[in-house]
Write a protein that holds these residues in place. Structure first.
Motif, PDB file in Angstrom:
ATOM      1  N   LEU A 169      -5.977   8.435  -6.805  1.00 20.26           N
ATOM      2  CA  LEU A 169      -5.870   6.975  -6.682  1.00 20.26           C
ATOM      3  C   LEU A 169      -7.207   6.250  -6.543  1.00 20.26           C
ATOM      4  O   LEU A 169      -7.224   5.026  -6.393  1.00 20.26           O
ATOM      5  CB  LEU A 169      -4.981   6.628  -5.478  1.00 20.26           C
ATOM      6  CG  LEU A 169      -3.514   7.061  -5.601  1.00 20.26           C
ATOM      7  CD1 LEU A 169      -2.771   6.807  -4.300  1.00 20.26           C
ATOM      8  CD2 LEU A 169      -2.832   6.343  -6.760  1.00 20.26           C
ATOM      9  N   GLN A 170      -8.301   6.990  -6.572  1.00 19.36           N
ATOM     10  CA  GLN A 170      -9.611   6.339  -6.468  1.00 19.36           C
ATOM     11  C   GLN A 170      -9.761   5.302  -7.583  1.00 19.36           C
ATOM     12  O   GLN A 170      -9.574   5.594  -8.764  1.00 19.36           O
ATOM     13  CB  GLN A 170     -10.716   7.378  -6.582  1.00 19.36           C
ATOM     14  CG  GLN A 170     -12.115   6.843  -6.312  1.00 19.36           C
ATOM     15  CD  GLN A 170     -12.294   6.423  -4.861  1.00 19.36           C
ATOM     16  OE1 GLN A 170     -12.216   5.229  -4.543  1.00 19.36           O
ATOM     17  NE2 GLN A 170     -12.541   7.388  -3.989  1.00 19.36           N
ATOM     18  N   GLY A 171     -10.051   4.064  -7.189  1.00 18.42           N
ATOM     19  CA  GLY A 171     -10.205   3.005  -8.181  1.00 18.42           C
ATOM     20  C   GLY A 171      -8.902   2.326  -8.577  1.00 18.42           C
ATOM     21  O   GLY A 171      -8.898   1.469  -9.475  1.00 18.42           O
TER      22      GLY A 171
ATOM     23  N   GLY B 143      -6.781  14.389   0.448  1.00 15.86           N
ATOM     24  CA  GLY B 143      -7.770  14.573  -0.623  1.00 15.86           C
ATOM     25  C   GLY B 143      -7.149  14.471  -2.007  1.00 15.86           C
ATOM     26  O   GLY B 143      -7.744  13.911  -2.935  1.00 15.86           O
ATOM     27  N   MET B 144      -5.932  15.007  -2.139  1.00 17.09           N
ATOM     28  CA  MET B 144      -5.237  14.914  -3.427  1.00 17.09           C
ATOM     29  C   MET B 144      -4.919  13.461  -3.769  1.00 17.09           C
ATOM     30  O   MET B 144      -5.104  13.028  -4.909  1.00 17.09           O
ATOM     31  CB  MET B 144      -3.942  15.742  -3.374  1.00 17.09           C
ATOM     32  CG  MET B 144      -4.152  17.245  -3.304  1.00 17.09           C
ATOM     33  SD  MET B 144      -2.601  18.126  -3.018  1.00 17.09           S
ATOM     34  CE  MET B 144      -1.638  17.613  -4.432  1.00 17.09           C
ATOM     35  N   ALA B 145      -4.454  12.723  -2.765  1.00 16.67           N
ATOM     36  CA  ALA B 145      -4.130  11.314  -3.004  1.00 16.67           C
ATOM     37  C   ALA B 145      -5.379  10.524  -3.368  1.00 16.67           C
ATOM     38  O   ALA B 145      -5.359   9.679  -4.270  1.00 16.67           O
ATOM     39  CB  ALA B 145      -3.463  10.720  -1.766  1.00 16.67           C
TER      40      ALA B 145
ATOM     41  N   THR C 118      -9.592  -0.632  -5.759  1.00 17.38           N
ATOM     42  CA  THR C 118      -9.664  -0.020  -4.433  1.00 17.38           C
ATOM     43  C   THR C 118     -10.749   1.045  -4.339  1.00 17.38           C
ATOM     44  O   THR C 118     -10.913   1.864  -5.244  1.00 17.38           O
ATOM     45  CB  THR C 118      -8.313   0.633  -4.076  1.00 17.38           C
ATOM     46  OG1 THR C 118      -7.273  -0.298  -4.311  1.00 17.38           O
ATOM     47  CG2 THR C 118      -8.303   1.080  -2.624  1.00 17.38           C
ATOM     48  N   LYS C 119     -11.480   1.024  -3.225  1.00 23.30           N
ATOM     49  CA  LYS C 119     -12.446   2.073  -2.914  1.00 23.30           C
ATOM     50  C   LYS C 119     -11.863   2.920  -1.787  1.00 23.30           C
ATOM     51  O   LYS C 119     -11.436   2.382  -0.770  1.00 23.30           O
ATOM     52  CB  LYS C 119     -13.781   1.473  -2.481  1.00 23.30           C
ATOM     53  CG  LYS C 119     -14.464   0.642  -3.565  1.00 23.30           C
ATOM     54  CD  LYS C 119     -15.765   0.043  -3.060  1.00 23.30           C
ATOM     55  CE  LYS C 119     -16.421  -0.814  -4.125  1.00 23.30           C
ATOM     56  NZ  LYS C 119     -17.694  -1.440  -3.612  1.00 23.30           N
ATOM     57  N   ILE C 120     -11.851   4.242  -1.977  1.00 21.01           N
ATOM     58  CA  ILE C 120     -11.207   5.134  -1.001  1.00 21.01           C
ATOM     59  C   ILE C 120     -12.204   6.173  -0.501  1.00 21.01           C
ATOM     60  O   ILE C 120     -12.982   6.732  -1.273  1.00 21.01           O
ATOM     61  CB  ILE C 120      -9.993   5.856  -1.618  1.00 21.01           C
ATOM     62  CG1 ILE C 120      -9.053   4.861  -2.321  1.00 21.01           C
ATOM     63  CG2 ILE C 120      -9.246   6.654  -0.570  1.00 21.01           C
ATOM     64  CD1 ILE C 120      -7.920   5.518  -3.070  1.00 21.01           C
TER      65      ILE C 120
ATOM     66  N   VAL D  16       0.837  -1.207   0.000  1.00 21.68           N
ATOM     67  CA  VAL D  16       0.000   0.000   0.000  1.00 21.68           C
ATOM     68  C   VAL D  16       0.867   1.250   0.000  1.00 21.68           C
ATOM     69  O   VAL D  16       0.615   2.213  -0.729  1.00 21.68           O
ATOM     70  CB  VAL D  16      -0.937   0.005   1.226  1.00 21.68           C
ATOM     71  CG1 VAL D  16      -1.790   1.274   1.239  1.00 21.68           C
ATOM     72  CG2 VAL D  16      -1.839  -1.225   1.220  1.00 21.68           C
ATOM     73  N   ALA D  17       1.929   1.249   0.809  1.00 22.80           N
ATOM     74  CA  ALA D  17       2.814   2.405   0.904  1.00 22.80           C
ATOM     75  C   ALA D  17       3.482   2.720  -0.439  1.00 22.80           C
ATOM     76  O   ALA D  17       3.701   3.886  -0.774  1.00 22.80           O
ATOM     77  CB  ALA D  17       3.871   2.176   1.974  1.00 22.80           C
ATOM     78  N   ALA D  18       3.790   1.689  -1.207  1.00 18.16           N
ATOM     79  CA  ALA D  18       4.444   1.897  -2.499  1.00 18.16           C
ATOM     80  C   ALA D  18       3.584   2.745  -3.429  1.00 18.16           C
ATOM     81  O   ALA D  18       4.104   3.499  -4.265  1.00 18.16           O
ATOM     82  CB  ALA D  18       4.746   0.546  -3.149  1.00 18.16           C
ATOM     83  N   VAL D  19       2.270   2.659  -3.271  1.00 17.47           N
ATOM     84  CA  VAL D  19       1.345   3.406  -4.123  1.00 17.47           C
ATOM     85  C   VAL D  19       1.029   4.785  -3.544  1.00 17.47           C
ATOM     86  O   VAL D  19       0.946   5.781  -4.269  1.00 17.47           O
ATOM     87  CB  VAL D  19       0.039   2.599  -4.312  1.00 17.47           C
ATOM     88  CG1 VAL D  19      -0.994   3.416  -5.088  1.00 17.47           C
ATOM     89  CG2 VAL D  19       0.327   1.296  -5.034  1.00 17.47           C
ATOM     90  N   PHE D  20       0.874   4.870  -2.215  1.00 16.25           N
ATOM     91  CA  PHE D  20       0.408   6.113  -1.596  1.00 16.25           C
ATOM     92  C   PHE D  20       1.538   7.030  -1.102  1.00 16.25           C
ATOM     93  O   PHE D  20       1.335   8.229  -0.941  1.00 16.25           O
ATOM     94  CB  PHE D  20      -0.535   5.792  -0.430  1.00 16.25           C
ATOM     95  CG  PHE D  20      -1.897   5.348  -0.868  1.00 16.25           C
ATOM     96  CD1 PHE D  20      -2.960   6.234  -0.903  1.00 16.25           C
ATOM     97  CD2 PHE D  20      -2.119   4.026  -1.254  1.00 16.25           C
ATOM     98  CE1 PHE D  20      -4.219   5.829  -1.318  1.00 16.25           C
ATOM     99  CE2 PHE D  20      -3.375   3.614  -1.674  1.00 16.25           C
ATOM    100  CZ  PHE D  20      -4.433   4.513  -1.709  1.00 16.25           C
ATOM    101  N   SER D  21       2.721   6.475  -0.858  1.00 17.75           N
ATOM    102  CA  SER D  21       3.807   7.293  -0.305  1.00 17.75           C
ATOM    103  C   SER D  21       4.355   8.364  -1.255  1.00 17.75           C
ATOM    104  O   SER D  21       4.887   9.374  -0.770  1.00 17.75           O
ATOM    105  CB  SER D  21       4.956   6.393   0.166  1.00 17.75           C
ATOM    106  OG  SER D  21       5.505   5.653  -0.914  1.00 17.75           O
ATOM    107  N   PRO D  22       4.258   8.209  -2.586  1.00 19.44           N
ATOM    108  CA  PRO D  22       4.771   9.275  -3.455  1.00 19.44           C
ATOM    109  C   PRO D  22       4.019  10.604  -3.324  1.00 19.44           C
ATOM    110  O   PRO D  22       4.538  11.644  -3.742  1.00 19.44           O
ATOM    111  CB  PRO D  22       4.590   8.691  -4.866  1.00 19.44           C
ATOM    112  CG  PRO D  22       4.633   7.211  -4.664  1.00 19.44           C
ATOM    113  CD  PRO D  22       3.916   7.001  -3.370  1.00 19.44           C
TER     114      PRO D  22
END
Length: 267
Positions: A250-252, A244-246, A260-262, A210-216
């Motif tokens: 990344l929604q979907g 909110g930007m993330a 993924t649902k966010i 998960v971090a690999a996708v959201f940490s940038p």
């Protein structure tokens, strides 16, 4: 477009967040409350202090004063004050605001207290009753009830499964991951929150995945998996704007065949 959070009217109860989550361990709660009392006591008479240890309410507390003026003075004086426990260290700057609703102790003093009736909820497909904890800014009486339920559920889950090296959920011997309890349906709050709630994730996903996708994305802080709830995760950022930007970008997002649902977290 992100909505602007509504202004909360002044009241006797303060909501404190950004407390080091290590302080929310059950065996440290009394030390935490004593520290909060020592810090806030100079600003007026304190009627109650509430802090909880369950997953959703870690790093938060409520301090109820007898009058609004005392609460206001304390908030103005202690905003950004570093709260640190001697036994642990790792102090963080408190973020203080008025609570969204009156605490039970204030309602009782004013004669407006109404006992809460527990709602009967339908059982999920697993046959196990699930109760979500509420971490709204206020209403700490409800939060205490849900905190106990969450602790019981997590203890029960630990006896049936275990976590992998990255904090993900693994089935115990003889248990197939496909039979793991379904992730709860989460309906996000109306207002932005620094923490994002992710669902419909692969059951064997790790925090590193998960971090690999959201940490940038700017402001990223950490990923939390819930061992007793495979298929969901929480991702925390420094601010509501950054989360909110993330979420918007990344929604979907797909992890393999899982979309993924966010939503903004209630925690």
């Amino acid at each position: 477009m992100l909505k602007v959070q509504e202004e909360i009217p002044p009241n006797q109860t303060l909501y404190i967040r950004n407390i080091n989550e290590k302080y929310s361990k059950k065996f440290r709660l009394e030390e935490l409350k004593a520290k909060l009392k020592a810090i806030f006591r100079p600003y007026g008479e304190i009627l109650d202090i509430v802090a909880m240890s369950n997953f959703y309410n870690k790093g938060q507390a409520f301090v109820a004063f007898r009058d609004v003026s005392s609460a206001t003075k304390a908030m103005n004086a202690l905003q950004g004050h570093t709260l640190s426990l001697t036994s642990v260290g790792g102090g963080k700057q408190m973020k203080i605001s008025y609570a969204r609703s009156k605490s039970d102790v204030i309602a009782k003093l004013e004669g407006t207290f109404e006992a809460r009736t527990k709602k009967t909820k339908a059982k999920p497909p697993t046959g196990k009753k699930v109760k979500k904890a509420k971490a709204a800014e206020g209403g700490e009486g409800e939060m205490e009830e849900d905190a106990e339920q969450m602790d019981e559920e997590e203890d029960d889950a630990e006896s049936k499964g275990k976590t992998n090296a990255h904090g993900g959920w693994q089935a115990s011997s003889g248990q197939n991951q496909k039979s793991a309890p379904a992730a709860p349906v989460h309906t996000g709050p109306l207002f932005p929150h620094p923490i994002l709630f992710l669902e419909n994730l692969p059951l064997d996903i790790t925090s590193d995945d998960v971090a690999a996708v959201f940490s940038p994305f700017p402001g990223f802080k950490e990923v939390r998996l819930v061992p007793s709830r495979p298929g969901i995760a929480f991702v925390e950022y420094e601010s509501e704007m950054q989360s909110g930007m993330a979420m918007a970008r990344l929604q979907g997002h797909r992890f393999g065949e899982f979309q993924t649902k966010i939503a903004f977290s209630k925690a």
